[in-house]
Design a protein around this motif. Structure first.
Motif, short mmCIF file in Angstrom:
data_model
loop_
_atom_site.label_atom_id
_atom_site.label_comp_id
_atom_site.label_asym_id
_atom_site.label_seq_id
_atom_site.Cartn_x
_atom_site.Cartn_y
_atom_site.Cartn_z
N ALA A 154 0.82 -1.21 0.00
CA ALA A 154 0.00 0.00 0.00
C ALA A 154 0.85 1.26 0.00
O ALA A 154 1.95 1.30 0.52
N VAL A 155 0.28 2.29 -0.63
CA VAL A 155 0.83 3.65 -0.57
C VAL A 155 -0.32 4.56 -0.16
O VAL A 155 -1.48 4.25 -0.40
N LEU A 156 0.00 5.66 0.46
CA LEU A 156 -1.04 6.60 0.85
C LEU A 156 -1.39 7.48 -0.35
O LEU A 156 -0.53 8.11 -0.94
N ASP A 157 -2.68 7.46 -0.70
CA ASP A 157 -3.17 8.24 -1.82
C ASP A 157 -4.38 9.03 -1.34
O ASP A 157 -5.45 8.45 -1.11
N HIS A 158 -4.20 10.35 -1.15
CA HIS A 158 -5.27 11.22 -0.65
C HIS A 158 -5.82 10.71 0.67
O HIS A 158 -7.04 10.66 0.89
N GLY A 159 -4.94 10.28 1.56
CA GLY A 159 -5.34 9.83 2.88
C GLY A 159 -5.80 8.39 2.96
O GLY A 159 -6.14 7.91 4.03
N LYS A 160 -5.86 7.68 1.84
CA LYS A 160 -6.27 6.27 1.83
C LYS A 160 -5.05 5.40 1.56
O LYS A 160 -4.20 5.76 0.75
N ALA A 161 -5.01 4.25 2.19
CA ALA A 161 -3.94 3.27 1.95
C ALA A 161 -4.41 2.38 0.80
O ALA A 161 -5.32 1.58 0.96
N VAL A 162 -3.79 2.55 -0.36
CA VAL A 162 -4.21 1.84 -1.57
C VAL A 162 -3.08 0.93 -2.02
O VAL A 162 -1.94 1.37 -2.17
N ALA A 163 -3.42 -0.35 -2.25
CA ALA A 163 -2.43 -1.33 -2.71
C ALA A 163 -2.83 -1.82 -4.09
O ALA A 163 -3.90 -2.41 -4.26
N ALA A 164 -1.99 -1.57 -5.08
CA ALA A 164 -2.22 -2.07 -6.43
C ALA A 164 -1.64 -3.48 -6.48
O ALA A 164 -0.48 -3.67 -6.81
N THR A 165 -2.46 -4.46 -6.15
CA THR A 165 -2.00 -5.84 -6.08
C THR A 165 -3.11 -6.76 -6.54
O THR A 165 -4.22 -6.32 -6.83
N SER A 166 -2.81 -8.03 -6.59
CA SER A 166 -3.81 -9.02 -7.00
C SER A 166 -3.57 -10.30 -6.20
O SER A 166 -2.53 -10.46 -5.54
N ALA A 167 -4.53 -11.21 -6.29
CA ALA A 167 -4.39 -12.49 -5.59
C ALA A 167 -3.17 -13.25 -6.11
O ALA A 167 -2.45 -13.88 -5.34
N ARG A 168 -2.92 -13.15 -7.41
CA ARG A 168 -1.76 -13.84 -7.98
C ARG A 168 -0.45 -13.26 -7.45
O ARG A 168 0.47 -13.99 -7.10
N ARG A 169 -0.37 -11.94 -7.37
CA ARG A 169 0.86 -11.31 -6.85
C ARG A 169 1.06 -11.65 -5.37
O ARG A 169 2.17 -11.93 -4.93
N ILE A 170 -0.02 -11.62 -4.60
CA ILE A 170 0.08 -11.96 -3.18
C ILE A 170 0.53 -13.40 -3.02
O ILE A 170 1.38 -13.72 -2.18
N ALA A 171 -0.04 -14.30 -3.85
CA ALA A 171 0.36 -15.71 -3.79
C ALA A 171 1.84 -15.87 -4.10
O ALA A 171 2.54 -16.65 -3.44
N ASP A 172 2.34 -15.12 -5.09
CA ASP A 172 3.77 -15.18 -5.42
C ASP A 172 4.62 -14.65 -4.26
O ASP A 172 5.66 -15.22 -3.93
#
Length: 181
Positions: free
Chosen positions: A35-53
């Motif tokens: 995650a990165v903070l974007d306008h006060g929100k913690a946003v993670a550009a990820t997917s189930a496949r990336r998390i599994a890896d």
């Protein structure tokens, strides 16, 4: 605001950790790490496949864990804006959770260089001295002193070794041992 972020897990997260399965907790941590903070929100550009890896697990397991985290309201699934009206990549928005915070990760640091004064040796101009051989006074052996709080040990007496004949002759008592009968 983008940059490197770290995850700070505090004692307030213990109740949540008890409610989650281990794989769900680890998936939540992995989403938070991306995650990165974007306008006060913690946003993670990820997917189930990336998390599994990242975690070395099956993509289906990561997908189930993400689904459960969404059902508990810990993460929200969204799509990033794509180009020309297309859908973008999946993003997960972390809902503020007690005991889990994103903090700026310290950047790589380098140690301050320490300069030392160069050693300046003066060249020898005289011949090295030869020393007379040292003579030592004869050493006297001192007797060990008994400490008052310890009692001296009594020496052990060795037990007689058994022979094969002793083992066969069950009626004959072995010295120092009672007979089996």
């Amino acid at each position: 605001m983008t940059g490197r972020w770290g995850v700070l897990v505090g004692p307030d997260s213990r109740d949540l950790r008890r409610r989650l399965r281990a794989v769900e907790w680890v998936v939540l941590e992995d989403v938070a790490l991306d995650a990165v903070l974007d306008h006060g929100k913690a946003v993670a550009a990820t997917s189930a496949r990336r998390i599994a890896d990242n975690l070395g697990i099956d993509p289906g397991t990561a997908s189930s864990a993400l689904r459960r985290l969404r059902s508990l309201g810990l993460v929200e699934h969204d799509r990033a804006d794509g180009t020309a009206g297309r859908f973008g990549l999946s993003v997960y928005v972390l809902v503020p959770t007690p005991g889990i915070d994103l903090v700026p990760a310290p950047g790589p640091r380098t140690a301050e260089p320490r300069t030392a004064e160069p050693r300046r040796e003066t060249p020898r101009t005289e011949a090295p001295r030869t020393e007379a051989p040292r003579t030592e006074a004869p050493r006297t052996k001192s007797l060990p002193q008994a400490t008052p709080d310890r009692t001296p040990r009594t020496p052990r007496t060795p037990k007689p070794a058994l022979t094969q004949l002793d083992l066969l002759n069950a009626e004959a008592p072995i010295s120092g041992r009672p007979s089996r009968r």
